[in-house]
Design an enzyme around this catalytic site. Structure first.
Site, PDB file in Angstrom:
ATOM      1  N   LYS A 112       0.856  -1.188   0.000  1.00 33.13           N
ATOM      2  CA  LYS A 112       0.000   0.000   0.000  1.00 33.13           C
ATOM      3  C   LYS A 112       0.885   1.228   0.000  1.00 33.13           C
ATOM      4  O   LYS A 112       1.979   1.215   0.580  1.00 33.13           O
ATOM      5  CB  LYS A 112      -0.915   0.030   1.242  1.00 33.13           C
ATOM      6  CG  LYS A 112      -2.224   0.745   0.999  1.00 33.13           C
ATOM      7  CD  LYS A 112      -3.161  -0.086   0.132  1.00 33.13           C
ATOM      8  CE  LYS A 112      -4.519   0.582  -0.015  1.00 33.13           C
ATOM      9  NZ  LYS A 112      -5.462  -0.287  -0.742  1.00 33.13           N
ATOM     10  N   SER A 361      -7.348  -5.320 -12.021  1.00 33.57           N
ATOM     11  CA  SER A 361      -5.963  -4.855 -12.099  1.00 33.57           C
ATOM     12  C   SER A 361      -5.041  -5.981 -12.556  1.00 33.57           C
ATOM     13  O   SER A 361      -4.118  -5.773 -13.352  1.00 33.57           O
ATOM     14  CB  SER A 361      -5.496  -4.320 -10.743  1.00 33.57           C
ATOM     15  OG  SER A 361      -5.905  -2.986 -10.550  1.00 33.57           O
TER      16      SER A 361
END
Length: 428
Positions: A112, A361
């Protein structure tokens, strides 16, 4: 097992994530060493990004890239631009991405990124400079087979386009596979716009089949008309469900006979409140001023698709739905979830239900690595097939363990895959 995660500042979110991790490992009967391996990220990068403001002054923004675990493959996770991000929360989000990617069956670990900034306060030029500066700052640690970022809160396809361009300049050649969720004009895929909502809708259909035999005629309420909520409502109707209510922060549009959610695809530029108003003005829906009324509407399925902690101990008694499908991240508190399960309400966890975005994705990344592209229909079929398989996998595991929640089954399934990979590699 101590809730230690290293020598960095912690947060309630990180502590809750570590608790979830610990509980999952204990339910799975896996060793303490496995918890210790996952309780801290593999690598943390902290960066300072200078941006020359429109007034000529230079402002510095703090950013992070947390690479949690790559046992299953390259790191994968979004980039968040938000004024309240913290390193501790970014670590927690990276841990959750490790679990989500594992559960989805993707060849990814978890990561992240974040920058502490309010993007709404930046001009377009300042935002571009910040985006390119962040891409340069994390460039040494990312790559199309190393770490593949994507958008998250406060970022979008345009920002991914700037970052892809900046990284390509550094490498001296086009590198489409290093960022995902790019515009279709720059090696992206048109399905990405609605991928998360489609995934939530497919999950809802698959669970409706298991509970009632079909989704046809089942009534659905969707809380939140952001990107996830609007496309969830659209695809629910396309798949045979009956959306009778949608809500935003101001109120609820309700129509007993069902809303015409095809209006969503015809009015893509409208925001959440405008969409609710549109159902009232164009579709003859009733307008209810209290947004929380969405929880008490008598429907078969409730889909919270806005923000976290909206179904809580103080309002869980309002919920009449038999099935709750989490389109948002963490919309149901543990206290509320325990109460729902006591009442026989099935809660499909976010880690399963809203994985359509990261699945898309993955499909985009595969296209980019090959320089080969599927059309929209083919891409949609592939995304749907992965989501159908994931629902079956978690549901079947849940049925074997009657004392577990469906969330328990999802987390244990994710953890077992990571553990096997680590064990086979000789890491633990």
């Amino acid at each position: 097992m101590a809730h230690t995660s290293g020598a960095y500042i912690t947060s309630a979110f990180l502590e809750n994530t570590l608790y979830t991790l610990k509980r999952g490992i204990e339910l799975a009967g896996l060793p303490v060493e496995f918890y210790e391996a996952l309780a801290r990220p593999k690598r943390i990068l902290i960066v300072s990004i200078p941006v020359r403001q429109d007034n000529g002054k230079i402002q510095y923004f703090e950013g992070y890239r947390v690479q949690h675990c790559d046992a299953l493959g390259p790191f994968k996770g979004g980039i968040r631009f938000h004024p309240e991000v913290t390193l501790a929360d970014d670590i927690a989000l990276a841990m959750l991405m490790t679990l989500k990617n594992s559960l989805a069956g993707l060849p990814y670990g978890g990561a992240k990124g974040a920058v502490r900034v309010d993007p709404k306060k930046l001009s377009a030029r300042e935002l571009e400079e910040l985006s390119r500066g962040y891409a340069r700052a994390i460039a040494p640690l990312i790559g199309d087979v190393v770490d593949i970022p994507a958008p998250d809160v406060g970022t979008n396809a345009q920002i991914m386009a700037w970052m892809t361009d900046e990284y390509s300049k550094i490498k001296g050649h086009n590198t489409p596979g290093v960022f995902t969720s790019k515009p279709p004009e720059l090696w992206g895929n048109p399905v990405r716009e609605y991928a998360t909502g489609l995934g939530v809708a497919v999950t809802t259909r698959e669970m409706a089949k298991r509970l009632w035999g079909e989704i046809e005629g089942k009534t659905v309420a969707v809380q939140g008309m952001g990107n996830v909520g609007r496309w969830t409502a659209y695809w629910i109707r396309e798949l045979g469900g009956k959306v009778v209510a949608v809500s935003d922060i101001n109120g609820v549009a309700y129509k007993k006979d069902g809303l015409d959610t095809s209006l969503i695809a015809e009015n893509k530029s409208l925001s959440g409140p405008s969409l609710v108003e549109m159902f009232v003005s164009k579709n003859g829906a009733e307008y209810i001023k209290n947004p929380d009324a969405i929880f008490s509407i008598d429907v078969d399925v409730l889909i919270p698709a806005a923000i976290e902690n909206v179904i809580r101990g103080d309002n869980v008694g309002l919920v009449k739905a038999r099935l709750v499908v989490e389109g948002a991240n963490g919309p149901t508190t543990p206290e509320a979830e325990r109460e729902l399960y006591k009442r026989g309400v099935v809660v499909v966890p976010d880690i399963l239900a809203n994985a359509g975005g990261v699945v898309m994705s993955y499909l985009e990344w595969v296209e980019n690595l090959q320089w080969y592209f599927w059309d929209e229909e083919e891409t949609r079929k592939r995304l749907e097939a992965i989501m159908v398989n994931n629902v079956a996998k978690v549901y079947n595991r849940w049925q074997k363990e009657k004392e577990w929640t469906m969330r328990d089954a999802a987390i244990v399934t994710a953890l077992e895959r990571i553990y096997k990979a680590m064990k086979t590699r000789g890491w633990i």
